[in-house]
Design a protein around this motif. Structure first.
Motif, PDB file in Angstrom:
ATOM      1  N   SER A 183       0.874  -1.161   0.000  1.00 29.51           N
ATOM      2  CA  SER A 183       0.000   0.000   0.000  1.00 29.51           C
ATOM      3  C   SER A 183       0.910   1.209   0.000  1.00 29.51           C
ATOM      4  O   SER A 183       2.132   1.074   0.056  1.00 29.51           O
ATOM      5  CB  SER A 183      -0.867  -0.006   1.253  1.00 29.51           C
TER       6      SER A 183
ATOM      7  N   SER B 246      -8.505   2.579   3.263  1.00 28.69           N
ATOM      8  CA  SER B 246      -8.081   3.487   2.207  1.00 28.69           C
ATOM      9  C   SER B 246      -8.749   4.851   2.366  1.00 28.69           C
ATOM     10  O   SER B 246      -9.955   4.948   2.612  1.00 28.69           O
ATOM     11  CB  SER B 246      -8.437   2.894   0.835  1.00 28.69           C
TER      12      SER B 246
ATOM     13  N   SER C 250      -3.443   4.781   1.121  1.00 28.48           N
ATOM     14  CA  SER C 250      -4.057   4.301  -0.104  1.00 28.48           C
ATOM     15  C   SER C 250      -3.707   2.835  -0.299  1.00 28.48           C
ATOM     16  O   SER C 250      -2.551   2.452  -0.204  1.00 28.48           O
ATOM     17  CB  SER C 250      -3.558   5.125  -1.297  1.00 28.48           C
TER      18      SER C 250
END
Length: 162
Positions: free
Chosen positions: A66, A147, A161
């Motif tokens: 991520s 997220s 994210s």
């Protein structure tokens, strides 16, 4: 009258000694913090415990990661991206951190850590002075991220994210 002056003089000397000890401990701690000012490079952990430069992780095409994207910071450029690869990622001023917040007066040497468990990423404060915040709320223990969440470490705000 003379009998009272001796204990008062001793009390003053003890007070000065305690004040000196306090100032000495503050200066010594400050010098220790200054010596741990991090370098300019960012590294990511490898599975075998060694570390590599973050650009190598992009080049290797890592799939299980991520990103933290800098939204606001006194020390990092906006939109700077940091890969969060499986394992533990440390954030702080120390050069031993995976995400280094050099010269951030509000971040501790080892401020927070990110850990992946069961497909979720968790952020946890590591007894920092100013705390770690997710979406404006101070974290207590391991806090799961989704997220879009905003994570504040020191003066830096990241957007998570997946």
């Amino acid at each position: 009258m003379l009998d009272l002056q001796v204990p008062l003089l001793a009390a003053k000397a003890l007070l000065l000694l305690l004040l000196f000890a306090f100032i000495y401990s503050v200066v010594r701690r400050s010098i220790g913090d200054l010596r741990s000012v991090p370098d300019d490079e960012s590294f990511v952990p490898r599975e075998n415990g060694s570390r590599r430069h973050r650009s190598e992780a992009y080049a290797e095409g890592q799939d299980d990661f991520s990103t933290l994207i800098v939204e606001d910071s006194d020390v990092l450029a906006p939109d700077t991206r940091f890969l969060i690869i499986s394992g533990t990622t440390n954030i702080g001023r120390s050069s031993a951190s995976d995400i280094v917040l050099k010269s951030d007066d509000y971040a501790s040497g080892q401020h927070a850590k990110l850990t992946r468990h069961g497909g979720l990423l968790y952020v946890e404060d590591i007894d920092s002075t100013n705390g770690t915040y997710v979406n404006g709320r101070k974290t207590i223990g391991a806090t799961p991220l989704k997220s879009g969440d905003r994570v504040q470490v020191g003066s830096t705000t990241f957007r998570y994210s997946e």
